[in-house]
Write a protein that holds these residues in place. Structure first.
Motif, short mmCIF file in Angstrom:
data_model
loop_
_atom_site.label_atom_id
_atom_site.label_comp_id
_atom_site.label_asym_id
_atom_site.label_seq_id
_atom_site.Cartn_x
_atom_site.Cartn_y
_atom_site.Cartn_z
N SER A 199 1.75 18.03 8.58
CA SER A 199 1.82 18.17 10.04
C SER A 199 0.52 18.74 10.59
O SER A 199 -0.06 19.68 10.03
CB SER A 199 3.00 19.09 10.42
OG SER A 199 4.22 18.54 9.99
N SER A 207 -2.30 21.24 15.54
CA SER A 207 -2.68 21.21 16.95
C SER A 207 -2.61 19.77 17.43
O SER A 207 -2.15 18.87 16.72
CB SER A 207 -4.10 21.75 17.13
OG SER A 207 -5.03 20.85 16.53
N SER A 208 -3.06 19.55 18.64
CA SER A 208 -3.03 18.20 19.22
C SER A 208 -4.24 17.38 18.79
O SER A 208 -4.36 16.22 19.20
CB SER A 208 -3.00 18.29 20.75
OG SER A 208 -4.16 18.98 21.22
N ASP A 209 -5.11 17.95 17.96
CA ASP A 209 -6.33 17.25 17.59
C ASP A 209 -6.09 16.34 16.39
O ASP A 209 -6.40 16.70 15.25
CB ASP A 209 -7.44 18.27 17.26
CG ASP A 209 -7.87 19.05 18.48
OD1 ASP A 209 -7.68 18.53 19.61
OD2 ASP A 209 -8.39 20.16 18.33
N ASN A 210 -5.52 15.16 16.63
CA ASN A 210 -5.31 14.23 15.52
C ASN A 210 -5.24 12.79 16.03
O ASN A 210 -4.78 12.52 17.13
CB ASN A 210 -4.04 14.60 14.75
CG ASN A 210 -2.80 14.55 15.62
OD1 ASN A 210 -2.22 13.51 15.84
ND2 ASN A 210 -2.39 15.72 16.12
N GLN A 247 -7.44 10.58 17.11
CA GLN A 247 -8.04 10.30 18.41
C GLN A 247 -9.53 10.63 18.37
O GLN A 247 -10.03 11.25 17.43
CB GLN A 247 -7.36 11.15 19.50
CG GLN A 247 -7.53 12.63 19.28
CD GLN A 247 -6.55 13.48 20.09
OE1 GLN A 247 -6.27 14.61 19.73
NE2 GLN A 247 -6.01 12.95 21.16
N ARG A 258 -10.17 15.01 25.19
CA ARG A 258 -9.60 14.16 24.15
C ARG A 258 -9.25 12.78 24.69
O ARG A 258 -8.85 12.62 25.85
CB ARG A 258 -8.35 14.82 23.56
CG ARG A 258 -8.60 16.18 22.91
CD ARG A 258 -7.29 16.86 22.54
NE ARG A 258 -7.52 18.15 21.90
CZ ARG A 258 -7.73 19.28 22.56
NH1 ARG A 258 -7.72 19.28 23.88
NH2 ARG A 258 -7.94 20.41 21.91
N ARG A 278 -4.20 9.32 21.77
CA ARG A 278 -3.83 9.42 20.37
C ARG A 278 -3.19 8.10 19.94
O ARG A 278 -2.31 7.57 20.61
CB ARG A 278 -2.85 10.57 20.15
CG ARG A 278 -2.48 10.80 18.68
CD ARG A 278 -1.47 11.91 18.52
NE ARG A 278 -2.01 13.19 18.96
CZ ARG A 278 -1.63 13.80 20.09
NH1 ARG A 278 -0.72 13.25 20.85
NH2 ARG A 278 -2.16 14.96 20.42
#
Length: 580
Positions: free
Chosen positions: A247, A250-253, A255, A271, A274
């Motif tokens: 998992s 954070s939201s950093d994936n 993208q 960003r 995604r």
């Protein structure tokens, strides 16, 4: 000499249609004109008797829906009916009323962008001038375009540079790329795109902060790939997630992202979208405006998982909003791309190891298809049509036509002394700047959206030509073509001829015309304009492209003599012509 024919029937009537009412008009005189070189194409200037109070009130061109002037002109069985928009009403001291009406180009000339917003909707149709006119322009006045095949690509163009190095991963040097919490390699099994054989594989991630960085990343005070404060940039890449696991914290994936350091020394992340973890190639794209006081800017690809792999290909960083002039997202390119209909693609240095630029093959300024505040729709479309070597007009029956320079209306017009010619002269006048020339120079001089004066030139004719026509246009440059169109229409023949002849309402612009006069060669060309004197039973025919034509030329075959039936070199004498 054959006598001029005697009239057997002549009818001229006029009426006004306003709202639900129809009002007969008592016509006292005037002219009706069709002119292929002018907009509006059709115009009527009439004198009518002072009408009753109800009709007078209806004769008001200021209404939301313009009153229509309907004019019927018939002579010897030939007729023409006009349906025109009322434009002028004027009462003179003698009690007569002067009215003027035009074909529906006047509606486009009136319809002005009165907002503060630039309307670029035309660009969505720029691949087809016919589509632009029929699907975007004419619906704004409730009109449709007549069927036809004449068309042109009027796509506007811009130069764009891909600032990334080796964004297609076709070069073997991977020093531009920096792996963070993972390893990277150049792989061939997962590439995408028609000119791609390799992609970058992000493998063996060790944490959810796994990322692809680039040289110069996060160096304080450094702007990566020549990025600058105060500019906007778009970064895009194609991503292929393969079994991502672990998992993301954070939201950093999955993208792309653009980062900049603000004036306070803090990093700001912008960003992109995604992509899903579905295992297919998908685009991630982000656009960010770098503040004028920014201290650094750079880009990254965010994996963000601790297991699985991520394929990365077709990476591109460009200045601007990342959109084509049509509004569609700008697709990846590099210097490996072959030239297409609009652009050539070149490397600034070594292939796959330098930036790549997309250069327009034809310069068409995007502002040429921008409906600017304060401009009419006619201001927008007329230079675009002219540059395409075409003509857009509305005829006297409200039919809109888009035609090419080779358009011809059926029906040959014969002008002959003793048959229908009343007066006329044939002259070649070099003092008339528009009369004869063998070259054209068009200067487009305008102020762009940034307030900068721009100048482009469009030229037709060989260097060393003896006489050139020069004209200036204030519209944004719509691409080359107008100069060649003007030169072709003039055809460098030089004859100026506008004979007055017996009225024939069937005559119209684009009819072939043959002029027969004693002791001179036959002249052939096209009708450019015709003006009917509604009180004098005569018309003035203006010609275009007149050329001296041998009497045995096949091109002068009249109606009733199909060209296929005339043997090559057959002499058609003037007696046969004058009897027509």
């Amino acid at each position: 000499m054959t006598p001029a024919r005697i009239r057997t029937d002549e009818q001229i009537t006029a009426q006004l249609v306003a709202g639900e009412g129809t009002y007969p008009l008592k016509l006292k005189g005037g002219t009706a004109k069709l002119d292929s070189s002018w907009s509006p194409y059709g115009q009527a200037d009439l004198t009518i008797a002072m009408p009753d109070a109800e009709t007078w009130a209806a004769l008001d061109p200021r209404t939301d829906v313009a009153p229509r002037l309907q004019l019927h002109h018939q002579v010897d069985g030939a007729q023409r009916d006009y349906d025109l928009a009322l434009r002028v009403r004027q009462l003179d001291y003698l009690g007569d009323v002067q009215i003027s009406a035009d074909t529906d180009e006047c509606l486009l000339q009136d319809l002005t962008n009165v907002t503060a917003v630039v309307d670029v909707g035309a660009r969505a149709h720029q691949g087809s001038l016919r589509g632009l006119v029929g699907e975007w322009l004419l619906p704004k006045i409730g009109a449709t375009l007549e069927p036809g095949s004449a068309d042109a690509d009027v796509t506007t163009t811009t130069e764009v540079t891909n600032l990334l190095i080796n964004g297609g991963v076709e070069g073997t040097d991977l020093s531009t790329f920096v792996a963070s919490a993972c390893t990277i390699s150049r792989v061939s099994g997962i590439h995408t795109g028609p000119y791609s054989a390799f992609a970058l594989g992000m493998q063996a991630p060790t944490s959810t902060s796994s990322q692809l960085r680039f040289t110069g990343d996060a160096a304080s005070g450094t702007f990566q790939f020549g990025m600058q404060a105060g500019s906007t940039y778009t970064f895009r890449a194609d991503l292929l997630p393969q079994s991502p696991s672990g998992s993301a914290s954070s939201s950093d994936n999955l993208q792309v992202a653009i980062y900049y350091m603000n004036a306070a020394g803090s990093y700001v992340t912008v960003r992109g979208n995604r992509v899903s973890a579905s295992g297919s190639w998908q685009e991630s794209r982000v656009t960010a405006a770098i503040p004028v006081d920014a201290r650094a800017a750079f880009v990254r690809v965010l994996f963000g998982y601790s297991g699985g792999t991520l394929g990365v290909d077709n990476m591109m960083l460009v200045e601007g909003d990342g959109l084509e002039t049509s509004g569609q997202p700008l697709a990846f390119f590099d210097g490996n791309f072959p030239s297409d209909a609009h652009y050539s693609y070149t490397w600034s240095g070594a292939a796959n190891a330098s930036t790549a630029t997309r250069d327009p093959l034809v310069d068409r300024d995007p502002e040429s298809l921008a409906w600017m505040p304060g401009r009419s729709l006619w201001d927008l479309i007329s230079p675009v049509v002219a540059a395409a070597g075409m003509r857009l007009f509305c005829d006297e029956q409200r039919r809109w036509r888009l035609i090419g320079s080779d358009y011809i209306e059926p029906g040959t017009v014969i002008v002959s002394r003793g048959v229908n010619l009343k007066s006329g002269t044939d002259s070649i006048d070099l003092a008339d700047a528009d009369g004869w020339f063998d070259a054209v120079v068009v200067a487009y001089i305008w102020t762009d959206a940034a307030g900068v004066q721009q100048t482009r030139y469009d030229v037709a004719g060989a260097p060393g030509s003896s006489r050139a026509l020069y004209r200036e246009e204030t519209s944004p440059y719509p691409g080359p073509g107008l100069a060649a169109y003007v030169l072709k229409r003039q055809q460098a023949k030089g004859h100026q001829l506008s004979p007055t002849v017996v009225s024939d309402p069937s005559v119209q612009p684009y009819n072939p015309v043959v002029v027969i006069a004693p002791d001179t060669p036959l002249l052939t060309g096209l009708v450019s304009a015709v003006s009917f004197d509604l009180a004098g039973d005569e018309m003035t025919v203006t010609t275009a492209g007149l050329a001296d034509t041998p009497v045995n030329a096949i091109v002068i075959g009249p109606d009733g003599h199909p060209i296929a039936d005339i043997p090559a070199g057959h002499p058609i004498d003037t007696a046969e012509w004058s009897a027509l």
